[in-house]
Design a protein around this motif. Structure first.
Motif, PDB file in Angstrom:
ATOM      1  N   ILE A  94       0.841  -1.203   0.000  1.00 30.68           N
ATOM      2  CA  ILE A  94       0.000   0.000   0.000  1.00 30.68           C
ATOM      3  C   ILE A  94       0.872   1.249   0.000  1.00 30.68           C
ATOM      4  O   ILE A  94       0.597   2.226  -0.712  1.00 30.68           O
ATOM      5  CB  ILE A  94      -0.945   0.000   1.221  1.00 30.68           C
ATOM      6  N   GLN A  95       1.936   1.221   0.791  1.00 31.03           N
ATOM      7  CA  GLN A  95       2.820   2.384   0.866  1.00 31.03           C
ATOM      8  C   GLN A  95       3.489   2.660  -0.479  1.00 31.03           C
ATOM      9  O   GLN A  95       3.563   3.814  -0.921  1.00 31.03           O
ATOM     10  CB  GLN A  95       3.880   2.150   1.945  1.00 31.03           C
ATOM     11  N   MET A  96       3.951   1.615  -1.151  1.00 31.76           N
ATOM     12  CA  MET A  96       4.576   1.802  -2.457  1.00 31.76           C
ATOM     13  C   MET A  96       3.554   2.282  -3.491  1.00 31.76           C
ATOM     14  O   MET A  96       3.867   3.117  -4.339  1.00 31.76           O
ATOM     15  CB  MET A  96       5.249   0.498  -2.909  1.00 31.76           C
ATOM     16  N   ARG A  97       2.341   1.761  -3.415  1.00 33.18           N
ATOM     17  CA  ARG A  97       1.313   2.199  -4.351  1.00 33.18           C
ATOM     18  C   ARG A  97       0.980   3.679  -4.122  1.00 33.18           C
ATOM     19  O   ARG A  97       0.831   4.446  -5.083  1.00 33.18           O
ATOM     20  CB  ARG A  97       0.061   1.342  -4.194  1.00 33.18           C
ATOM     21  N   ALA A  98       0.862   4.073  -2.862  1.00 34.11           N
ATOM     22  CA  ALA A  98       0.562   5.469  -2.556  1.00 34.11           C
ATOM     23  C   ALA A  98       1.664   6.389  -3.062  1.00 34.11           C
ATOM     24  O   ALA A  98       1.396   7.420  -3.688  1.00 34.11           O
ATOM     25  CB  ALA A  98       0.389   5.639  -1.042  1.00 34.11           C
TER      26      ALA A  98
END
Length: 813
Positions: free
Chosen positions: A436-440
């Motif tokens: 999720i952090q990388m996608r954000a």
């Protein structure tokens, strides 16, 4: 007379049975005839038939039960004996019979031990490494359950050893280390095998513990019962481990202790090549010693391939390291070719996985993004469940690190689509929070990059690009908000909320920005509170919740007077006050920014406050003061974004300032008063004309024409206002030419009709009535040419019908 044929035995039997069959047939027919006579008889016959069938089934079940009861009983001792004799299928069947007919509940733990031992033995015969790991993992589950139950005392040591081995071989090295480290204290367990397994486990950790692996390897080498083959393998492991620790010279000396057989020499050459590569990696790329080392490594590795009798593990490793040599030499096509061969020849192997990953990296460097993504996808599909991952060439943590670096490189190169496609494969290998952090972050960087590109006004797609950028920023906001929910109980929670709010704000989703900022302020009492109140006020102001916006901005100003956000908060509060016509309060905030000790003219807030004060003075009719402030602004900041609009406002202030003396000229009772006000009026009009012309030149000299809607509107207004000023100065011919520019440049816009009307007025003042009427006729033609759905009120004061009526009336003058 011929003899009659003698009937056979079967024929005779058939003749004997015929009367019986005929009798049964007759009786059955009689029963059916009797039963069909009424419904009651049919029901009676049906009930009898069902009863007979039920009886037959009951007898059959009873006989089957007797047959099962006759199955010989199975005991734990029988299963253990079958297991010891390596009759694994028999052992498994016996455990199954024990479970169907349990005799002693205490045997349950022993049964699990047998099943675990059977699975561990089956794992050794599996040809696929992945299947082998999975089987060991199943064995470990059985054995772990057996440890908490009762098993025969003489089997406890065997259970401990098998459990440790299954955990390590099942890709759970840390748990296996915990079990086997305690097992070393027991004298009834095979010490050599335990040291081999512990060495293997420490090297298989996500972050290998090379020092601990060397300790167990050394203990193994000191064992006098070690066979020559085991010693050679242990020496190779030791040399490889020392190479990983950078002890290359010591590792090279170990090669001399290997035997002279083909297998030992193949191992020696393989290790010698790898040590040469490790030495070359420590040298600068420009070092002259680097190339000879790589050539030596290639020669040794090819010799290892030749000496490998089975063309197995050593050959695969040699091929991978040869590809590594090509890569270090800068021959990427050759390296890709070697890595590709490994993938095709040895698909389901550790060497193939690492080679595919290296090939993906090289293709990414060379710009072949589709093939790079395909290779990365192949790697991720091959890894599968990280619990069963094991690769002596690449630890799980190193694999994750390389994939993260690949994703980051796509983002850094603004190849966001490729980065997102790679992320789609990550959930299996990475935890949810990290994905999720990388996608954000990817959406955020994508959105900011698009908006930055859209700021280049020469691009024809700048509007759609900015819209796409805001879309990605909103997606980033959603992702960061989800990330905050998953990390609610961590210090990162409010940080994630802040980034979500910022991305929502930049993505122009102000409603969501308000919601997230309110949640942020609820949980965060100190960090960024002033900035959050500022953002909250800006967002509320944008969605026309002016009262709430003022409340948030005033709170920021009053509670955090020394925070840097307070200066921008004053500027935003000025906007809100002006919407409520609170002019004095707005002016006071601007003066505070300009005269306070904290801000200097070099700061953006001081600059913006100066331009805002000039605009406020203009809007409130204090034109002389507005001109002074705005002139100061454009002189101090000629390259500022506000300078163009400020220059236009100066022109408007001069133009508006001329209205008062013009009225006094009309109302004057003496010639002296009339002349004085006429001179002042003309001074203001000349100032307005000068600044209108200056704005026009600033726009046209940019080289791209009126590249934004604002500049297009300003340019049109400058032409019109020039005409208006010149008309007021009674320079009718100059005014006509200014209006003619509008009629030429904006032929398909409704406001061109106004320019025709003004041109006609100029012709009349020049005493040219025919030309005036001709201009009106031209305006009527333009009106008819404009599309029927044109909205005239956007840029003029009249609708189509009124324009038609006005032009017809003017044509009669």
């Amino acid at each position: 007379m011929a003899d009659k044929p003698t009937p056979t035995r079967d024929a005779a039997k058939e003749q004997a049975d015929a009367p019986v069959l005929q009798s049964l047939h007759d009786r059955l027919g009689a029963v059916l005839h009797w039963a069909s006579a009424s419904r009651l008889r049919m029901a009676l016959v049906g009930s009898v038939a069902i009863t007979l069938l039920g009886g037959v089934f009951a007898v059959w079940s009873y006989l089957a039960h007797l047959a099962v009861d006759q199955e010989p009983p199975a005991t734990l001792e029988m299963a253990l004996e079958a297991m010891d004799n390596r009759e694994f299928e028999e052992a498994r069947i016996l455990i199954g019979r024990m479970q169907r007919h349990p005799q002693d509940p205490d045997d349950f733990g022993g049964g699990l031990f047998v099943l675990g031992s059977v699975k561990a033995s089956q794992a050794e015969s599996e040809w696929s490494a992945a299947r082998q790991r999975a089987m060991y993992l199943v064995a470990a589950r059985y054995l772990q359950k057996a440890t908490v139950l009762e098993i025969p005392a003489e089997r406890e040591s065997q259970l401990v050893f098998l459990l440790g081995k299954s955990l390590i071989r099942g890709s759970q090295p840390q748990e296996g280390i915990s079990v086997l480290t305690k097992a070393l204290l027991r004298e009834d367990l095979p010490t050599i095998k335990i040291h081999v397994l512990l060495t293997e486990a420490y090297l298989a950790l996500p972050d290998p513990d090379y020092e601990a692996a060397l300790r167990h390897n050394e203990a193994l080498l000191n064992d006098p019962d070690l066979s020559d083959e085991e010693k050679s393998e242990a020496l190779v492991v030791k040399a490889e481990t020392m190479g990983q620790l950078g002890q290359l010279e010591e590792a090279a000396k170990l090669l001399q202790q290997l035997g002279s057989g083909h297998s030992q020499q193949a191992l020696a050459k393989s290790l010698s090549g790898r040590l040469a590569i490790a030495t070359a990696q420590q040298l600068p790329e420009t070092s002259p010693e680097r190339q000879p080392l790589l050539e030596q490594a290639q020669a040794d590795l090819r010799e290892a391939q030749r000496l490998d009798p089975l063309s197995g593990k050593l050959t695969r490793q040699a091929m991978y390291w040869i590809g590594k040599c090509y890569e270090m030499q800068g021959d990427h096509p050759a390296a890709i070719g070697e890595y590709d061969r490994i993938g095709k020849l040895y698909g389901d192997t550790p060497e193939s996985l690492v080679a595919t990953l290296s090939r993906a990296d090289l293709m990414r460097f060379s710009g072949n993004k589709p093939k790079a993504l395909a290779a990365y996808r192949s790697v991720l599909e091959t890894v599968g469940d990280p619990v069963t991952y094991s690769n002596h060439l690449l630890s799980l943590s190193e694999l994750r690190k390389r994939l993260i670096n690949a994703h980051a490189s796509f983002v850094d190169a603004n190849e966001f689509e490729e980065a997102m496609r790679l992320l789609e494969q990550f959930p299996e290998l990475f935890d949810q929070v990290q994905v999720i952090q990388m996608r954000a972050n990817t959406h955020e960087q994508w959105g900011l990059a698009d908006i930055h590109e859209a700021s280049d006004t020469t691009r024809r797609d700048s509007s759609s690009l900015a819209k796409q950028g805001r879309h990605h920023l909103r997606a980033a906001g959603r992702a960061y908000e989800l990330l905050a929910q998953t990390r609610f109980a961590t210090p990162e929670f409010t940080k994630d909320l802040w980034r979500a709010a910022e991305d929502y704000y930049l993505g122009q989703n102000y409603t969501h920005a308000v919601r997230v900022l309110e949640e942020y302020l609820h949980y965060e009492a100190e960090l960024r509170s002033a900035a959050a109140l500022l953002r909250l006020g800006q967002s509320l102001l944008t969605i026309n919740e002016t009262d709430s916006a003022i409340q948030a901005l005033e709170q920021c100003i009053d509670m955090y007077p020394r925070d840097v956000s307070v200066y921008q908060a004053r500027l935003e509060c000025v906007r809100a006050y002006m919407q409520q016509n609170r002019v004095e309060e707005a002016e006071q905030l601007l003066i505070t920014n300009l005269t306070g000790e904290a801000l200097w003219p070099e700061s953006p807030e001081w600059r913006d406050s100066l331009f805002a004060l000039g605009q406020l003075l203009h809007d409130t009719g204090r034109h002389e003061q507005a001109i002074a402030k705005l002139e100061e602004g454009v002189i101090r900041y000629p390259d500022a974004a506000q300078s163009l609009m400020a220059r236009y406002t100066i022109a408007r202030s001069f133009h508006s300032a001329a209205e008062e003396p013009a009225q006094k000229v009309r109302d004057a009772k003496t010639e002296n008063e009339r002349q004085k006000n006429r001179k002042l009026r003309d001074y203001y009009l000349e100032g307005a004309l000068e600044n209108y012309l200056l704005v026009q030149r600033m726009i046209t000299l940019e080289g791209h024409g009126a590249s934004t809607p604002l500049k297009r509107n300003l340019l049109r207004n400058c032409y019109m206002m020039q005409g208006s000023v010149l008309f007021q100065l009674r320079r009718y011919e100059d005014a006509r030419r200014a209006y003619a520019n509008v009629s030429t440049l904006y032929q398909n816009e409704p406001f061109v009709l106004e320019s025709f009307v003004h041109i006609a007025n100029c012709w009349r003042r020049l005493d040219q009535p025919l030309k005036a009427r001709g201009t009106i006729e031209q305006a009527k033609v333009v009106l008819q040419r404009l599309p029927r759905d044109t909205d005239f009120r956007i840029s003029t004061n009249f609708d189509r019908q009124y324009w038609d009526m006005l032009l017809k009336e003017m044509s009669k003058w």
